[in-house]
Design a protein around this motif. Sequence first.
Motif, mmCIF file in Angstrom:
data_model
loop_
_atom_site.group_PDB
_atom_site.id
_atom_site.type_symbol
_atom_site.label_atom_id
_atom_site.label_comp_id
_atom_site.label_asym_id
_atom_site.label_seq_id
_atom_site.Cartn_x
_atom_site.Cartn_y
_atom_site.Cartn_z
ATOM 1 N N ILE A 1 0.813 -0.975 -0.006
ATOM 2 C CA ILE A 1 -0.230 0.101 0.076
ATOM 3 C C ILE A 1 0.782 1.061 -0.145
ATOM 4 C CG2 ILE A 1 -1.892 1.484 1.367
ATOM 5 C CD1 ILE A 1 -2.447 -1.427 2.618
ATOM 6 N N ASP A 2 0.849 2.151 -1.096
ATOM 7 C CA ASP A 2 1.666 3.433 -1.156
ATOM 8 C C ASP A 2 1.385 4.240 -0.037
ATOM 9 O OD1 ASP A 2 2.980 2.213 -3.275
ATOM 10 O OD2 ASP A 2 1.888 3.220 -4.775
ATOM 11 N N SER A 3 1.951 4.931 0.584
ATOM 12 C CA SER A 3 1.754 5.800 1.614
ATOM 13 C C SER A 3 2.372 7.221 0.790
ATOM 14 C CB SER A 3 2.859 5.585 2.971
ATOM 15 O OG SER A 3 4.255 6.043 2.361
ATOM 16 N N GLN A 4 1.835 8.392 1.626
ATOM 17 C CA GLN A 4 2.161 9.737 1.083
ATOM 18 C C GLN A 4 3.740 9.784 1.606
ATOM 19 O OE1 GLN A 4 0.215 12.102 -0.294
ATOM 20 N NE2 GLN A 4 -1.214 10.347 -0.388
ATOM 21 N N PRO A 5 4.350 10.499 0.714
ATOM 22 C CA PRO A 5 5.840 10.844 0.929
ATOM 23 C C PRO A 5 6.015 11.219 2.381
ATOM 24 C CG PRO A 5 5.317 11.786 -1.257
ATOM 25 C CD PRO A 5 4.146 11.015 -0.532
ATOM 26 N N ALA A 6 6.761 10.790 3.103
ATOM 27 C CA ALA A 6 6.882 11.119 4.459
ATOM 28 C C ALA A 6 7.861 12.269 4.668
ATOM 29 C CB ALA A 6 7.502 10.088 5.456
ATOM 30 N N ALA A 7 8.197 12.966 5.936
ATOM 31 C CA ALA A 7 8.761 14.262 6.050
ATOM 32 C C ALA A 7 10.447 14.141 5.187
ATOM 33 C CB ALA A 7 8.976 14.659 7.360
ATOM 34 N N ASP A 8 11.115 13.464 5.729
ATOM 35 C CA ASP A 8 12.554 13.162 5.288
ATOM 36 C C ASP A 8 13.048 11.951 5.642
ATOM 37 O OD1 ASP A 8 14.893 13.522 4.291
ATOM 38 O OD2 ASP A 8 15.703 14.978 5.554
ATOM 39 N N LEU A 9 13.164 10.922 4.597
ATOM 40 C CA LEU A 9 13.466 9.837 4.957
ATOM 41 C C LEU A 9 14.870 9.582 4.274
ATOM 42 C CD1 LEU A 9 10.276 7.629 4.675
ATOM 43 C CD2 LEU A 9 11.454 7.934 6.615
ATOM 44 N N ALA A 10 15.671 10.606 3.842
ATOM 45 C CA ALA A 10 16.869 10.335 3.010
ATOM 46 C C ALA A 10 18.037 9.910 4.069
ATOM 47 C CB ALA A 10 17.314 11.556 2.687
ATOM 48 N N GLY A 11 17.972 10.142 5.141
ATOM 49 C CA GLY A 11 19.111 9.596 6.148
ATOM 50 C C GLY A 11 18.792 8.274 6.297
ATOM 51 N N VAL A 12 17.487 7.847 6.481
ATOM 52 C CA VAL A 12 17.515 6.324 6.845
ATOM 53 C C VAL A 12 17.514 5.385 5.919
ATOM 54 C CG1 VAL A 12 15.445 4.926 7.447
ATOM 55 C CG2 VAL A 12 15.526 7.022 8.640
ATOM 56 N N HIS A 13 16.893 5.915 4.297
ATOM 57 C CA HIS A 13 17.182 5.050 3.291
ATOM 58 C C HIS A 13 18.804 4.979 2.929
ATOM 59 C CE1 HIS A 13 13.117 4.851 1.972
ATOM 60 N NE2 HIS A 13 13.011 6.227 1.967
ATOM 61 N N LYS A 14 19.671 5.935 3.381
ATOM 62 C CA LYS A 14 20.928 6.115 3.136
ATOM 63 C C LYS A 14 21.762 4.971 3.944
ATOM 64 C CE LYS A 14 25.090 8.006 2.285
ATOM 65 N NZ LYS A 14 25.696 7.716 0.744
ATOM 66 N N LEU A 15 21.223 4.828 5.423
ATOM 67 C CA LEU A 15 21.918 3.707 6.163
ATOM 68 C C LEU A 15 21.319 2.640 6.096
ATOM 69 C CD1 LEU A 15 23.222 3.924 9.019
ATOM 70 C CD2 LEU A 15 21.161 4.342 10.215
ATOM 71 N N TYR A 16 19.916 2.227 6.059
ATOM 72 C CA TYR A 16 19.551 1.156 5.826
ATOM 73 C C TYR A 16 19.774 0.390 4.445
ATOM 74 C CZ TYR A 16 18.266 1.357 10.689
ATOM 75 O OH TYR A 16 18.182 1.697 12.239
ATOM 76 N N GLY A 17 19.180 1.645 3.418
ATOM 77 C CA GLY A 17 19.090 0.933 2.207
ATOM 78 C C GLY A 17 20.275 0.740 1.277
ATOM 79 N N GLU A 18 21.361 1.591 1.867
ATOM 80 C CA GLU A 18 22.634 1.500 1.166
ATOM 81 C C GLU A 18 23.785 1.124 1.987
ATOM 82 O OE1 GLU A 18 23.804 5.278 -0.660
ATOM 83 O OE2 GLU A 18 21.335 5.704 -1.252
ATOM 84 N N LEU A 19 24.254 1.828 3.212
ATOM 85 C CA LEU A 19 25.409 1.421 3.839
ATOM 86 C C LEU A 19 25.254 0.145 4.610
ATOM 87 C CD1 LEU A 19 25.876 4.932 5.845
ATOM 88 C CD2 LEU A 19 27.170 4.138 3.790
ATOM 89 N N TRP A 20 24.168 -0.342 5.148
ATOM 90 C CA TRP A 20 24.005 -1.464 5.773
ATOM 91 C C TRP A 20 23.074 -2.414 4.943
ATOM 92 C CZ3 TRP A 20 22.587 0.260 11.394
ATOM 93 C CH2 TRP A 20 23.682 0.899 11.993
ATOM 94 N N ALA A 21 23.012 -2.087 3.631
ATOM 95 C CA ALA A 21 22.165 -3.271 2.726
ATOM 96 C C ALA A 21 22.894 -4.609 2.765
ATOM 97 C CB ALA A 21 22.090 -2.589 1.356
#
Length: 287
Positions: A2-22
Amino acid sequence: MIDSQPAADLAGVHKLYGELWAEQNADFETEIAKPRHPRSPEVLFDYAAGLEVNVDSRVLDIGSRDAIHAIELVRRFGCQVVAADPVPLHAELARKRLADAGPEIAARIDLSDAAIEQLPFDDVSFDLVWSRDMLNHVALRPGLAECWRVLRPGAAMLVFQTFATPLMEPGESRRLYENHSIHAENMDQDHFEEVARSVSFVIETHDPITSEWREYAVEAGTTDIGDCLMTIARMRRAEQDLVATYGRALYEATIADHLWGIYLLLGKLSSSIYVLRKQVLTGAAHG
Ligand SMILES: C[S@@+](CC[C@H](N)C(=O)[O-])C[C@H]1O[C@@H](n2cnc3c(N)ncnc32)[C@H](O)[C@@H]1O
């Protein structure tokens, strides 16, 4: 999904979990786990050798505690040592160590209860001052001036000392210094260098040891840093009982002692070796 509305600022979280710790970077993990060849306290004796301490040398070990290093200096170099420490318990411990070291070593060591600020020794009567891990406790300017006075021209003061870094927070330092009988200003490396120059020493060598001695002790298995952390954690949870039974002073001094090594490894404290030289003054005064 289920698509959500874009949240405030998830850039840091995406970077950490989605890239650095992928995924685990095995090379990086191997690299950061590698020992980095830390030097041990032996290096201070190497410096003494480089300063040509020998059988004819008279050495002042200031803040000598139980004379353990004075004994080692005699063993290695055959020099004459005055081991000075103002704490009576230390004199007692030193006498025991000298007795164990045997008459030949003991004959080359004189014990003194002198404090660095007022040394009961003649001008220009020493070939080396050995100052290991003690200047944080003292009145620095008179102490260094006295060391300069008793050295012969051209001789050196060998200093091992630990300073605070910008990573140390004010609350942490206040608690550490109060409970370790430390003069706060002596933890400032710039202040130390300024005072050394002001009493006429030339800073010949500055060797940043940083956390090496502590890393060495951990790698050699003589310090268990996990144990230090666990002791602090247990002490914090039992604070009330421990303080009620043993007193606040022992509680705080023990926490401070365990924190010292941890702060070194965290880079909040950093050790250095200095060679301070008493220069030979040349040239006649101009009339
Ligand atoms: C951390 S211990 C270091 C002992 C020894 N130099 C070593 O490296 O193991 C600090 C020592 O400095 C001594 N000390 C404190 N104030 C002093 C002073 N004003 N003059 C001379 N020694 C002092 C203490 O009694 C203690 O033995």
